[in-house]
Design an enzyme around this catalytic site. Structure first.
Site, short mmCIF file in Angstrom:
data_model
loop_
_atom_site.label_atom_id
_atom_site.label_comp_id
_atom_site.label_asym_id
_atom_site.label_seq_id
_atom_site.Cartn_x
_atom_site.Cartn_y
_atom_site.Cartn_z
N CYS A 132 0.81 -1.23 0.00
CA CYS A 132 0.00 0.00 0.00
C CYS A 132 0.84 1.27 0.00
O CYS A 132 0.54 2.23 -0.72
CB CYS A 132 -0.96 0.01 1.19
N HIS A 244 -3.06 5.97 4.71
CA HIS A 244 -1.62 6.13 4.92
C HIS A 244 -1.19 7.51 4.40
O HIS A 244 -1.67 7.96 3.35
CB HIS A 244 -0.83 5.08 4.13
C1 11C Z 1 1.06 -2.10 6.59
N1 11C Z 1 1.79 -1.90 4.29
O1 11C Z 1 0.59 -0.96 6.55
C2 11C Z 1 1.42 -2.84 5.31
C3 11C Z 1 0.29 -3.75 4.92
O2 11C Z 1 3.11 -6.18 1.94
O3 11C Z 1 1.02 -6.08 1.46
C4 11C Z 1 0.48 -4.47 3.62
C5 11C Z 1 1.66 -5.41 3.62
C6 11C Z 1 1.96 -5.93 2.25
O4 11C Z 1 1.23 -2.73 7.62
#
Ligand code: 11C
Length: 342
Positions: A132, A244
């Site tokens: 993400c 995010h």
């Molecule tokens: C998080 N980005 O916010 C991560 C979730 O490799 O698909 C997704 C983790 C991934 O913790």
């Protein structure tokens, strides 16, 4: 005629959003199946706001033969076992886990950035969906890279707890409530208290002191956008439920003024520029929830380097960071390669 689409991990944060987005965007469907682990078998879940409900099927016994596309959002362990089975049965897998992202025979796609790379999907019948935090960053970087060639990116992320799944969201909620009523806030999912705190640690530690989340931002950006771009990241968990945010500093080969960057970003696919240079004239994660766009604000020149810009980037991590990007890949696949829907 439409497609037969399976959502694997349909009861999780991302799986539910995949169903919502398939319904919202009126993806051309003949049939949709919601599949999950044995513990959810038989549960009923909504197919977005279509009014239709789907009965959850057991992944262990699901036969992928005859299905066109499977959107996997059940984690790397499930992808490892079931994605090759689905692919071998002739069903194209779009996988949201990190398992196949760096496999040279699997395209890693953000449709606004590298749609042409999807042609390679036939090598394994699998397409990977990026992390993400990478997805939203490359959407913002792509038009700027095309204009002035990015040399180096320094990014700090502010990642919501929904990136860690429903357990992460529950932990933020429970800790916040417990602190208000004077109870203890013991960490379970996260390594330290997340309510009223920030944690500079997402995913496991690597030998060089960085984390796997930070490594993903480096290698995925290179694979999707340009292997020549240098990236250094610091990934931080913050007490936000969804959305995010990223503070991005960019060094270019060529000169690019903030005004020209704003002009480019205003026209860029997938980007919504909200940059008023006044109180509240920027986007925060709360405002990005449920939206498709990658929002860019606070575009300004960085006079400490040659050809430097800084900006703020926010997106719904469950949507552009996961489910929306996966559905956009399915749309691209349908348009360019499967060509079934009339
Ligand atoms: C998080 N980005 O916010 C991560 C979730 O490799 O698909 C997704 C983790 C991934 O913790």
């Amino acid at each position: 005629m439409g497609y037969r689409v399976v959502v694997v991990g349909a009861t999780g944060n991302v799986g539910r959003e995949m169903l919502n987005i398939l319904a919202e965007r009126q993806f051309p469907l003949d049939e949709v199946a919601a599949v999950a682990s044995a513990r959810s078998t038989g549960d009923e879940i909504d197919f977005g706001d279509s009014g239709e409900t789907l009965r959850v099927k057991n992944l262990e016994h699901f036969d992928f033969a005859g299905w066109d596309i499977a959107l996997f959002a059940a984690g790397s362990e499930a992808s490892k076992i079931y994605a090759p089975k689905a692919a071998a049965a002739g069903c194209v897998v779009i996988d949201n886990s990190s398992l196949y992202r760096m496999d040279p025979d699997v395209p890693l796609i953000v449709p606004e950035v590298n749609p042409e790379a999807i042609a390679d999907y036939r090598k394994k019948n699998i397409i990977a969906n990026p992390n993400c935090s990478t997805a939203q960053m490359v959407v913002a970087l792509k038009p700027l890279h095309d204009a002035a060639t990015i040399k180096r990116v320094v990014v700090a992320t502010y990642q919501s707890v929904s990136g860690a799944g429903k357990d992460g969201m529950d932990e933020l909620f429970e800790q916040s409530r417990n602190i208000f009523v004077g109870d203890t806030a013991e960490p379970k999912k996260f390594t330290k208290q997340i309510a009223f705190n920030v944690i500079p640690h997402i995913d496991s530690f690597l030998d060089d002191g960085s984390t796997k989340e930070e490594w993903k931002m480096v290698v995925e950006t290179k694979k999707i956008l340009d292997p020549k771009i240098k990236v250094t990241a610091t990934c931080v968990r913050v007490p936000v439920f969804v959305g995010h945010s990223e503070a991005i500093n960019i060094e270019f080969e060529d000169e690019l003024s903030a005004a020209d960057a704003q002009k480019i970003l205003r026209e860029a696919p997938g980007v919504m520029l909200v940059d008023k240079r006044e109180d509240g004239g920027y986007v925060t994660p709360v405002e990005a929830v449920g939206e498709y766009a990658t929002y860019v604000s606070r575009v300004r020149e960085d006079s400490t380097v040659d050809n430097g810009l800084s900006l703020w980037c926010v997106s719904d991590n469950l949507r552009k960071g996961a489910a929306l990007n996966a559905v956009q890949i399915a749309e691209l696949l349908g348009r360019k390669h499967l060509q079934k829907a009339g």
